[in-house]
Design a protein around this motif. Structure first.
Motif, mmCIF file in Angstrom:
data_model
loop_
_atom_site.group_PDB
_atom_site.id
_atom_site.type_symbol
_atom_site.label_atom_id
_atom_site.label_comp_id
_atom_site.label_asym_id
_atom_site.label_seq_id
_atom_site.Cartn_x
_atom_site.Cartn_y
_atom_site.Cartn_z
ATOM 1 N N VAL A 69 43.642 40.940 42.049
ATOM 2 C CA VAL A 69 44.152 40.943 43.418
ATOM 3 C C VAL A 69 44.462 42.383 43.788
ATOM 4 C CG1 VAL A 69 46.031 40.180 44.936
ATOM 5 C CG2 VAL A 69 45.125 38.637 43.188
ATOM 6 N N VAL A 70 44.110 42.783 45.018
ATOM 7 C CA VAL A 70 44.452 44.107 45.518
ATOM 8 C C VAL A 70 45.250 43.940 46.801
ATOM 9 C CG1 VAL A 70 42.267 44.420 46.762
ATOM 10 C CG2 VAL A 70 43.611 46.407 46.086
ATOM 11 N N LYS A 71 46.313 44.747 46.924
ATOM 12 C CA LYS A 71 47.099 44.713 48.157
ATOM 13 C C LYS A 71 47.664 46.103 48.422
ATOM 14 C CE LYS A 71 51.253 42.799 45.986
ATOM 15 N NZ LYS A 71 52.223 41.722 46.040
ATOM 16 N N PRO A 72 48.004 46.381 49.687
ATOM 17 C CA PRO A 72 48.500 47.719 50.026
ATOM 18 C C PRO A 72 49.941 47.928 49.577
ATOM 19 C CG PRO A 72 48.505 46.329 51.972
ATOM 20 C CD PRO A 72 47.877 45.530 50.869
ATOM 21 N N ARG A 73 50.233 49.164 49.255
ATOM 22 C CA ARG A 73 51.589 49.633 49.008
ATOM 23 C C ARG A 73 51.851 50.766 49.989
ATOM 24 N NH1 ARG A 73 54.341 45.801 47.065
ATOM 25 N NH2 ARG A 73 53.698 45.029 45.060
ATOM 26 N N LEU A 74 53.014 51.348 49.953
ATOM 27 C CA LEU A 74 53.367 52.379 50.915
ATOM 28 C C LEU A 74 52.395 53.544 50.917
ATOM 29 C CD1 LEU A 74 55.350 53.200 53.095
ATOM 30 C CD2 LEU A 74 56.757 54.251 51.321
ATOM 31 N N MET A 83 26.694 37.527 30.829
ATOM 32 C CA MET A 83 27.286 38.062 32.054
ATOM 33 C C MET A 83 28.560 37.274 32.378
ATOM 34 S SD MET A 83 25.262 40.488 33.182
ATOM 35 C CE MET A 83 25.374 40.755 34.913
ATOM 36 N N ARG A 84 29.478 37.964 32.966
ATOM 37 C CA ARG A 84 30.699 37.319 33.435
ATOM 38 C C ARG A 84 31.012 37.829 34.825
ATOM 39 N NH1 ARG A 84 35.507 40.222 30.008
ATOM 40 N NH2 ARG A 84 34.581 42.276 29.997
ATOM 41 N N LYS A 85 31.930 37.173 35.486
ATOM 42 C CA LYS A 85 32.262 37.520 36.866
ATOM 43 C C LYS A 85 33.660 38.096 36.955
ATOM 44 C CE LYS A 85 29.149 34.143 38.771
ATOM 45 N NZ LYS A 85 28.957 32.983 39.609
ATOM 46 N N VAL A 86 33.794 39.078 37.850
ATOM 47 C CA VAL A 86 35.092 39.639 38.185
ATOM 48 C C VAL A 86 35.338 39.315 39.653
ATOM 49 C CG1 VAL A 86 36.493 41.719 38.367
ATOM 50 C CG2 VAL A 86 34.827 41.510 36.506
ATOM 51 N N TYR A 87 36.331 38.492 39.925
ATOM 52 C CA TYR A 87 36.705 38.115 41.289
ATOM 53 C C TYR A 87 37.808 39.062 41.747
ATOM 54 C CZ TYR A 87 34.366 33.733 40.135
ATOM 55 O OH TYR A 87 33.444 32.791 39.751
ATOM 56 N N ILE A 88 37.607 39.707 42.889
ATOM 57 C CA ILE A 88 38.631 40.608 43.429
ATOM 58 C C ILE A 88 39.001 40.099 44.820
ATOM 59 C CG2 ILE A 88 39.231 42.970 44.056
ATOM 60 C CD1 ILE A 88 37.042 43.869 42.072
ATOM 61 N N THR A 89 40.258 39.726 44.993
ATOM 62 C CA THR A 89 40.752 39.187 46.255
ATOM 63 C C THR A 89 41.670 40.202 46.913
ATOM 64 O OG1 THR A 89 40.630 36.923 45.426
ATOM 65 C CG2 THR A 89 42.073 37.310 47.324
ATOM 66 N N ARG A 90 41.420 40.434 48.178
ATOM 67 C CA ARG A 90 42.310 41.276 48.972
ATOM 68 C C ARG A 90 43.174 40.350 49.811
ATOM 69 N NH1 ARG A 90 40.543 45.787 53.482
ATOM 70 N NH2 ARG A 90 42.630 46.084 54.351
ATOM 71 N N ASN A 149 40.014 42.779 54.732
ATOM 72 C CA ASN A 149 41.285 42.069 54.718
ATOM 73 C C ASN A 149 41.075 40.557 54.604
ATOM 74 O OD1 ASN A 149 44.083 42.035 54.844
ATOM 75 N ND2 ASN A 149 44.161 42.007 57.064
ATOM 76 N N GLY A 150 41.737 39.947 53.623
ATOM 77 C CA GLY A 150 41.685 38.502 53.457
ATOM 78 C C GLY A 150 40.435 37.967 52.785
ATOM 79 N N LYS A 151 39.597 38.817 52.218
ATOM 80 C CA LYS A 151 38.329 38.395 51.623
ATOM 81 C C LYS A 151 38.353 38.527 50.104
ATOM 82 C CE LYS A 151 36.497 37.747 55.668
ATOM 83 N NZ LYS A 151 36.318 36.424 56.178
ATOM 84 N N THR A 152 37.344 37.916 49.473
ATOM 85 C CA THR A 152 37.141 38.006 48.031
ATOM 86 C C THR A 152 35.714 38.453 47.770
ATOM 87 O OG1 THR A 152 38.735 36.251 47.560
ATOM 88 C CG2 THR A 152 37.092 36.692 45.864
ATOM 89 N N VAL A 153 35.544 39.361 46.824
ATOM 90 C CA VAL A 153 34.200 39.751 46.383
ATOM 91 C C VAL A 153 34.054 39.374 44.916
ATOM 92 C CG1 VAL A 153 33.937 41.624 48.041
ATOM 93 C CG2 VAL A 153 34.854 42.116 45.793
ATOM 94 N N VAL A 154 32.820 39.157 44.507
ATOM 95 C CA VAL A 154 32.527 38.778 43.129
ATOM 96 C C VAL A 154 31.563 39.809 42.549
ATOM 97 C CG1 VAL A 154 31.624 36.989 41.608
ATOM 98 C CG2 VAL A 154 32.806 36.343 43.713
#
Length: 94
Positions: A81-86, A1-8, A33-38
């Motif tokens: 990393v995820v962030k908003p665009r237009l 198993m491995r981990k995928v870290y996704i930060t907003r 907003n401002g959180k990370t999930v694994v």
């Protein structure tokens, strides 16, 4: 198993939207907003995508999607990393 870290990243633009995360076309998590999930995934290839829904002008909802990120088979952990665009979301490898 491995981990995928996704930060907003914490941003004012789109801060009230709740992003949902799909792994292999299944919704597996939400991220605020401002959180990370694994996510814990096996060592096979996977596809990750984020999306969010916003109320539309004439009722209904408008959905914002990120590009698909293809994770290749392996054992290394992945940081995204995820962030908003237009008019979309941007999901990228950090």
């Amino acid at each position: 198993m491995r981990k995928v870290y996704i930060t907003r990243k914490k941003k004012f633009n789109g801060c009230a939207l709740i992003y949902q995360i799909k792994c292999d076309d299944n919704i597996v998590a939400t991220i605020r907003n401002g959180k990370t999930v694994v996510l814990e995934v096996d060592n096979n290839a996977h596809t990750i995508q984020c999306f969010a829904e916003s109320p539309g002008n004439e009722g209904g909802y408008f959905t914002y999607y990120s590009d698909l990120i293809n994770i290749l088979p392996g054992t290394s952990d992945i940081k995204l990393v995820v962030k908003p665009r237009l008019v979309s979301l941007e999901l990228f490898i950090e």
